[in-house]
Design an enzyme around this catalytic site. Structure first.
Site, PDB file in Angstrom:
ATOM      1  N   CYS A  10     -18.284  -1.395 -15.529  1.00  0.00           N
ATOM      2  CA  CYS A  10     -18.195  -0.978 -14.125  1.00  0.00           C
ATOM      3  C   CYS A  10     -17.109  -1.765 -13.401  1.00  0.00           C
ATOM      4  CB  CYS A  10     -19.528  -1.130 -13.400  1.00  0.00           C
ATOM      5  SG  CYS A  10     -19.543  -0.175 -11.867  1.00  0.00           S
ATOM      6  N   ASP A 144     -19.963   1.708 -23.826  1.00  0.00           N
ATOM      7  CA  ASP A 144     -19.075   0.563 -23.583  1.00  0.00           C
ATOM      8  C   ASP A 144     -18.373   0.055 -24.831  1.00  0.00           C
ATOM      9  OD1 ASP A 144     -20.000   0.797 -21.042  1.00  0.00           O
ATOM     10  OD2 ASP A 144     -20.966  -1.172 -20.948  1.00  0.00           O
ATOM     11  N   LYS A 152     -15.915   1.766 -17.894  1.00  0.00           N
ATOM     12  CA  LYS A 152     -17.139   1.615 -18.698  1.00  0.00           C
ATOM     13  C   LYS A 152     -18.361   1.636 -17.786  1.00  0.00           C
ATOM     14  CE  LYS A 152     -14.979  -0.826 -22.515  1.00  0.00           C
ATOM     15  NZ  LYS A 152     -14.899   0.401 -23.308  1.00  0.00           N
ATOM     16  N   THR A 153     -18.988   2.793 -17.673  1.00  0.00           N
ATOM     17  CA  THR A 153     -20.147   2.950 -16.787  1.00  0.00           C
ATOM     18  C   THR A 153     -21.216   3.785 -17.468  1.00  0.00           C
ATOM     19  OG1 THR A 153     -19.278   4.976 -15.799  1.00  0.00           O
ATOM     20  CG2 THR A 153     -18.690   2.922 -14.708  1.00  0.00           C
ATOM     21  N   ALA A 154     -22.447   3.663 -16.942  1.00  0.00           N
ATOM     22  CA  ALA A 154     -23.534   4.501 -17.442  1.00  0.00           C
ATOM     23  C   ALA A 154     -23.239   5.966 -17.120  1.00  0.00           C
ATOM     24  CB  ALA A 154     -24.855   4.067 -16.812  1.00  0.00           C
ATOM     25  N   ALA A 155     -22.530   6.189 -15.997  1.00  0.00           N
ATOM     26  CA  ALA A 155     -22.152   7.555 -15.637  1.00  0.00           C
ATOM     27  C   ALA A 155     -21.256   8.164 -16.720  1.00  0.00           C
ATOM     28  CB  ALA A 155     -21.429   7.550 -14.293  1.00  0.00           C
ATOM     29  N   CYS A 187     -18.334   4.790 -10.054  1.00  0.00           N
ATOM     30  CA  CYS A 187     -18.510   3.391  -9.682  1.00  0.00           C
ATOM     31  C   CYS A 187     -18.994   3.324  -8.232  1.00  0.00           C
ATOM     32  CB  CYS A 187     -17.162   2.688  -9.854  1.00  0.00           C
ATOM     33  SG  CYS A 187     -17.323   0.925  -9.713  1.00  0.00           S
TER      34      CYS A 187
HETATM   35  C1  LIG Z   1     -23.236  -5.657 -12.684  1.00  0.00           C
HETATM   36  C2  LIG Z   1     -23.063  -4.280 -13.294  1.00  0.00           C
HETATM   37  C3  LIG Z   1     -23.127  -3.170 -12.464  1.00  0.00           C
HETATM   38  C4  LIG Z   1     -22.990  -1.912 -13.008  1.00  0.00           C
HETATM   39  N1  LIG Z   1     -23.094  -0.836 -12.174  1.00  0.00           N
HETATM   40  C5  LIG Z   1     -23.027   0.400 -12.681  1.00  0.00           C
HETATM   41  C6  LIG Z   1     -23.213   1.531 -11.808  1.00  0.00           C
HETATM   42  O1  LIG Z   1     -23.467   1.377 -10.617  1.00  0.00           O
HETATM   43  N2  LIG Z   1     -23.111   2.772 -12.338  1.00  0.00           N
HETATM   44  C7  LIG Z   1     -22.858   2.948 -13.676  1.00  0.00           C
HETATM   45  O2  LIG Z   1     -22.808   4.097 -14.094  1.00  0.00           O
HETATM   46  N3  LIG Z   1     -22.681   1.895 -14.538  1.00  0.00           N
HETATM   47  C8  LIG Z   1     -22.768   0.636 -14.065  1.00  0.00           C
HETATM   48  N4  LIG Z   1     -22.617  -0.436 -14.901  1.00  0.00           N
HETATM   49  C9  LIG Z   1     -22.206  -0.215 -16.310  1.00  0.00           C
HETATM   50  C10 LIG Z   1     -23.362   0.173 -17.217  1.00  0.00           C
HETATM   51  O3  LIG Z   1     -24.397  -0.791 -17.122  1.00  0.00           O
HETATM   52  C11 LIG Z   1     -22.842   0.255 -18.656  1.00  0.00           C
HETATM   53  O4  LIG Z   1     -21.667   1.033 -18.692  1.00  0.00           O
HETATM   54  C12 LIG Z   1     -23.865   0.886 -19.577  1.00  0.00           C
HETATM   55  O5  LIG Z   1     -25.001   0.061 -19.636  1.00  0.00           O
HETATM   56  C13 LIG Z   1     -23.287   1.095 -20.986  1.00  0.00           C
HETATM   57  O6  LIG Z   1     -24.286   1.489 -21.863  1.00  0.00           O
HETATM   58  P1  LIG Z   1     -24.142   1.237 -23.410  1.00  0.00           P
HETATM   59  O7  LIG Z   1     -25.406   1.752 -24.007  1.00  0.00           O
HETATM   60  O8  LIG Z   1     -22.850   1.775 -23.901  1.00  0.00           O
HETATM   61  O9  LIG Z   1     -24.035  -0.331 -23.579  1.00  0.00           O
HETATM   62  P2  LIG Z   1     -25.119  -1.446 -23.229  1.00  0.00           P
HETATM   63  O10 LIG Z   1     -25.922  -1.044 -22.026  1.00  0.00           O
HETATM   64  O11 LIG Z   1     -24.361  -2.748 -23.172  1.00  0.00           O
HETATM   65  O12 LIG Z   1     -26.088  -1.427 -24.480  1.00  0.00           O
HETATM   66  C14 LIG Z   1     -25.740  -2.012 -25.712  1.00  0.00           C
HETATM   67  C15 LIG Z   1     -27.009  -2.523 -26.330  1.00  0.00           C
HETATM   68  O13 LIG Z   1     -26.747  -2.959 -27.668  1.00  0.00           O
HETATM   69  C16 LIG Z   1     -27.517  -4.107 -27.888  1.00  0.00           C
HETATM   70  N5  LIG Z   1     -26.950  -4.847 -29.036  1.00  0.00           N
HETATM   71  C17 LIG Z   1     -25.834  -5.628 -29.058  1.00  0.00           C
HETATM   72  N6  LIG Z   1     -25.660  -6.150 -30.274  1.00  0.00           N
HETATM   73  C18 LIG Z   1     -26.667  -5.700 -31.044  1.00  0.00           C
HETATM   74  C19 LIG Z   1     -27.023  -5.888 -32.419  1.00  0.00           C
HETATM   75  N7  LIG Z   1     -26.286  -6.668 -33.223  1.00  0.00           N
HETATM   76  N8  LIG Z   1     -28.132  -5.275 -32.867  1.00  0.00           N
HETATM   77  C20 LIG Z   1     -28.860  -4.493 -32.050  1.00  0.00           C
HETATM   78  N9  LIG Z   1     -28.580  -4.268 -30.755  1.00  0.00           N
HETATM   79  C21 LIG Z   1     -27.493  -4.863 -30.252  1.00  0.00           C
HETATM   80  C22 LIG Z   1     -27.449  -4.859 -26.577  1.00  0.00           C
HETATM   81  O14 LIG Z   1     -28.515  -5.788 -26.464  1.00  0.00           O
HETATM   82  C23 LIG Z   1     -27.596  -3.708 -25.556  1.00  0.00           C
HETATM   83  O15 LIG Z   1     -28.916  -3.439 -25.235  1.00  0.00           O
HETATM   84  C24 LIG Z   1     -22.766  -1.737 -14.405  1.00  0.00           C
HETATM   85  C25 LIG Z   1     -22.708  -2.859 -15.226  1.00  0.00           C
HETATM   86  C26 LIG Z   1     -22.848  -4.117 -14.682  1.00  0.00           C
HETATM   87  C27 LIG Z   1     -22.797  -5.320 -15.600  1.00  0.00           C
END
Ligand SMILES: Cc1cc2nc3c(=O)[nH]c(=O)nc-3n(C[C@H](O)[C@H](O)[C@H](O)COP(=O)(O)OP(=O)(O)OC[C@H]3O[C@@H](n4cnc5c(N)ncnc54)[C@H](O)[C@@H]3O)c2cc1C
Length: 262
Positions: A10, A144, A152-155, A187
């Site tokens: 984000c 991400d 890089k966002t959840a959106a 964002c």
């Molecule tokens: C402060 C902040 C504010 C944000 N605000 C927003 C917002 O308002 N709107 C929005 O859309 N996005 C927002 N985001 C971004 C959003 O949180 C991420 O883009 C989203 O979580 C990405 O999802 P993901 O599943 O790709 O990765 P992640 O959520 O990082 O998930 C990856 C997972 O893999 C796990 N993992 C890592 N290594 C291993 C391993 N070796 N074995 C097993 N598991 C493992 C981790 O523990 C984690 O749970 C924000 C992020 C932050 C930090």
């Protein structure tokens, strides 16, 4: 307040904390000299939104320190060291602080970063539209950990998931990719306690708001969206319910809307 080199989760998140802090201090009449140190040369990667955020930092009297990358912190002495880039030259400088809000550089998990799946930057190397690995066609990636050049966002994950699922099913039947990800990311920037500037955009800075309203204006309705609706949607997403998707490419005039009150 510091922001590291992109990419980070984000892109606006370091600013969200800063605006909320600035708003809180102002409401409580606490004088503060707030600086925002970031390696880039603009408040946001998409110029359309960067200009609106220039107004927000000006409103709070925040001093942006462009070209400043945090490289070390001496907590006891309360000093932060920055690498400063000006044109072709770099130098280092120290700054004293009372409170430092640090957002560290970010990376994919080591098991991916150090694997053959990663590109030179350590992110899973996929096609930016089909989400299929560029060297291992049986591998797909989203979220991400991937190197798609979106914010890089959840959106973004929300928009990528149906594309990846369709293309994976297609690949399993030896067919070509059928869906393409447009780079959509969102964002929600908390410009104050009570208002949000909802920055939504796709690849190459294309504007993709969900609503036909000028997205540069911080709104109370978007605060409600972020505070009350989105957390529930995120939990629903984990169970496979992706909710509505209204984003689409829209255009707006260059002139900033009047009264950009954060
Ligand atoms: C402060 C902040 C504010 C944000 N605000 C927003 C917002 O308002 N709107 C929005 O859309 N996005 C927002 N985001 C971004 C959003 O949180 C991420 O883009 C989203 O979580 C990405 O999802 P993901 O599943 O790709 O990765 P992640 O959520 O990082 O998930 C990856 C997972 O893999 C796990 N993992 C890592 N290594 C291993 C391993 N070796 N074995 C097993 N598991 C493992 C981790 O523990 C984690 O749970 C924000 C992020 C932050 C930090």
């Amino acid at each position: 307040f510091t922001q590291p080199q992109m990419p980070i989760k984000c892109a606006g998140a370091p600013q969200k904390a800063m605006y909320l802090a600035a708003d809180h201090l102002r409401r409580n009449a606490v004088p503060a000299d707030i600086r925002f140190a970031l390696p880039g040369q603009a408040m946001f990667g998409v110029p359309f939104y960067a200009r609106a955020l220039d107004e927000v930092v000006a409103h709070y009297g925040i001093a942006p320190m462009f070209g400043h990358e945090l490289i070390a912190v001496d907590g006891d002495a309360r000093r932060a060291r920055f690498r400063v880039t000006e044109g072709e030259s770099t130098r280092e400088t120290d700054l004293a602080f009372d409170m430092l809000h640090v957002v560290p550089p970010q990376s994919a998990p080591a098991f991916l970063r150090e694997s053959a799946l990663a590109d030179a930057g350590g992110w899973v190397d996929v096609d930016r539209q089909t989400l299929r690995h560029v060297r291992y066609p049986q591998v797909f990636a989203l979220g991400d950990c991937s190197n798609t050049p979106n914010s890089k966002t959840a959106a973004a994950v929300r928009a990528q998931a149906p594309v990846l699922a369709a293309n994976l099913l297609s690949a399993m039947e030896d067919r070509d990719a059928v869906e393409h990800y447009d780079g959509y990311a969102s964002c929600p920037l908390t410009t104050s306690k009570g208002r949000v500037l909802l920055a939504e955009f796709g690849y190459d800075g294309r504007l993709m708001p969900s609503f036909p309203l000028d997205p540069r204006r911080p709104r109370k309705a978007y605060w409600w969206l972020k505070r009350s609706y989105l957390p529930r949607l995120y939990w629903a997403m984990l169970r496979g319910n992706l909710g509505p998707d209204w984003h689409r490419e829209r255009s707006f005039g260059d002139a900033l809307p009047g009264s950009l009150r954060p």
